[in-house]
Design a protein around this motif. Structure first.
Motif, short mmCIF file in Angstrom:
data_model
loop_
_atom_site.label_atom_id
_atom_site.label_comp_id
_atom_site.label_asym_id
_atom_site.label_seq_id
_atom_site.Cartn_x
_atom_site.Cartn_y
_atom_site.Cartn_z
N SER A 181 -5.06 -16.20 -5.44
CA SER A 181 -4.43 -16.84 -4.30
C SER A 181 -5.15 -18.13 -3.95
O SER A 181 -6.38 -18.21 -4.00
CB SER A 181 -4.47 -15.90 -3.09
N ALA A 182 -4.38 -19.15 -3.60
CA ALA A 182 -4.96 -20.42 -3.15
C ALA A 182 -4.91 -20.54 -1.64
O ALA A 182 -5.23 -21.58 -1.08
CB ALA A 182 -4.20 -21.58 -3.79
N ALA A 183 -4.50 -19.46 -0.96
CA ALA A 183 -4.28 -19.52 0.48
C ALA A 183 -5.57 -19.56 1.27
O ALA A 183 -6.59 -18.99 0.88
CB ALA A 183 -3.44 -18.31 0.91
N GLU B 141 3.73 -15.97 -2.44
CA GLU B 141 2.69 -15.45 -3.33
C GLU B 141 2.88 -13.95 -3.55
O GLU B 141 2.72 -13.45 -4.66
CB GLU B 141 1.30 -15.70 -2.74
N MET B 142 3.21 -13.24 -2.47
CA MET B 142 3.43 -11.80 -2.59
C MET B 142 4.63 -11.51 -3.49
O MET B 142 4.56 -10.67 -4.39
CB MET B 142 3.65 -11.17 -1.21
N LYS C 288 -10.84 -11.49 -5.93
CA LYS C 288 -9.68 -12.12 -5.30
C LYS C 288 -10.12 -12.99 -4.12
O LYS C 288 -11.01 -12.62 -3.36
CB LYS C 288 -8.69 -11.06 -4.81
N ASN C 289 -9.46 -14.13 -3.98
CA ASN C 289 -9.72 -15.01 -2.84
C ASN C 289 -9.04 -14.44 -1.60
O ASN C 289 -7.82 -14.45 -1.48
CB ASN C 289 -9.19 -16.42 -3.13
N CYS C 290 -9.84 -13.94 -0.66
CA CYS C 290 -9.31 -13.28 0.53
C CYS C 290 -9.59 -14.10 1.79
O CYS C 290 -10.64 -14.74 1.91
CB CYS C 290 -9.94 -11.90 0.71
N ILE C 291 -8.64 -14.05 2.72
CA ILE C 291 -8.84 -14.61 4.06
C ILE C 291 -9.37 -13.48 4.94
O ILE C 291 -8.78 -12.40 4.99
CB ILE C 291 -7.53 -15.15 4.66
N LYS D 288 -3.00 -12.44 -0.49
CA LYS D 288 -1.54 -12.59 -0.61
C LYS D 288 -0.80 -11.73 0.41
O LYS D 288 0.23 -11.12 0.10
CB LYS D 288 -1.08 -12.27 -2.05
N GLY D 289 -1.34 -11.66 1.61
CA GLY D 289 -0.72 -10.89 2.68
C GLY D 289 -1.03 -9.41 2.67
O GLY D 289 -0.57 -8.67 3.53
#
Length: 209
Positions: free
Chosen positions: A11-13, A25-26, A144-147, A169-170
Motif C-alpha cells: 500500500s502507498a497510503a 486498493e482493497m 505491509k505499510n500500515c497507517i 488497505k483499510g
C-alpha cells in the motif's frame, strides 16, 4: 488467478489518502487470507483465539473460522466456530455441536470496500479524527505499510482505554489495548481460495433465523 501476482504491491497510503483510494486498493486485492491471534487477559481469566479469515472481495464472499481456548479459574474450555456470508445468506456455525443458524442478508448491505466509502472525498485522517482519534503515523507490520491510528474511550468510571490500530488497505492487521491484543500472524493477498471454504459443512444442522 495466475495474473494476480503482479498486483501484490504494498500500500502507498498514508493518513491523508482519500478513502476512495483506500477502497480501490482493497478492491484491487480481489482475494485475501488473514490469520489472527487474539489474546485477552484479566484476573483469573485468559482467552486465546486463533482465527483464519478468507475473503473474496470480487464475489462478496467471507468465511471466518475461530478456535477459542478459554481458561477461567483453572478450568479450560475450547470452542470452534465458523461464519460464512455470501450475497444472500449469513451462517453462524458451532463446529463442536454441529449446529448453526442462517439469516437472510439485508439487500442494502455494502461490500467491504463500499463500507469505507461513506464520503469518498474524506481522508483517512479526517475519518479517524471524526471518531475522536488521532493518527500516529505509518509503520511496517508483516512487511505491509500500515497507517497507525489511536482511539480513546472512557468507561462509566472515567477510566480511559486507548486502542491502537494498524490499518493496511483499510483492513486492521493489529489492534491493541490494555484489555486485549488482536494481531495478524499471516496475510496473503490475491491468492486462489477453494470454493469449498465458502460452503457450509454437510454435517451441520441448520436452523433458519
Amino acid at each position: 488467478f495466475i495474473g494476480f501476482s503482479c498486483k501484490n504491491k504494498n500500500s502507498a497510503a498514508d493518513a491523508d489518502t482519500k478513502m476512495k483510494d483506500i477502497a480501490e486498493e482493497m478492491a484491487d486485492m480481489k482475494t485475501y487470507i488473514i490469520e489472527y491471534t487474539t489474546t485477552m487477559n484479566a484476573e483469573e481469566y485468559k482467552s486465546v483465539t486463533k482465527t483464519t479469515q478468507w475473503m473474496d472481495v470480487s464475489k462478496d464472499l467471507l468465511a471466518m473460522e475461530s478456535i477459542t481456548e478459554t481458561e477461567v479459574m483453572g478450568n479450560t474450555q475450547v470452542s470452534k466456530s465458523l461464519i460464512i456470508t455470501d450475497k444472500e445468506w449469513s451462517y453462524t456455525l458451532d463446529l463442536e455441536n454441529k449446529t448453526g443458524l442462517k439469516s437472510k442478508n439485508d439487500d442494502t448491505e455494502d461490500s467491504p470496500s463500499e463500507k469505507i466509502l461513506s464520503d469518498d472525498e474524506v481522508t483517512f485522517r479526517q475519518m479517524i479524527e471524526k471518531e475522536g482519534g488521532v493518527i500516529i503515523g505509518n509503520e511496517t507490520f508483516l512487511g505491509k505499510n500500515c497507517i497507525i491510528a489511536e482511539l480513546s474511550e472512557s468507561d462509566d468510571e472515567g477510566t480511559t482505554l486507548k486502542t491502537k490500530m494498524w490499518y493496511y488497505k483499510g483492513i486492521p492487521l493489529k489492534v491493541s489495548n490494555s484489555a486485549y491484543t488482536m494481531e495478524a500472524t499471516k496475510f496473503e493477498e490475491n491468492v486462489k481460495i477453494p470454493s469449498s471454504k465458502f460452503q457450509v459443512p454437510k454435517d451441520i444442522q441448520i436452523t433458519e433465523y
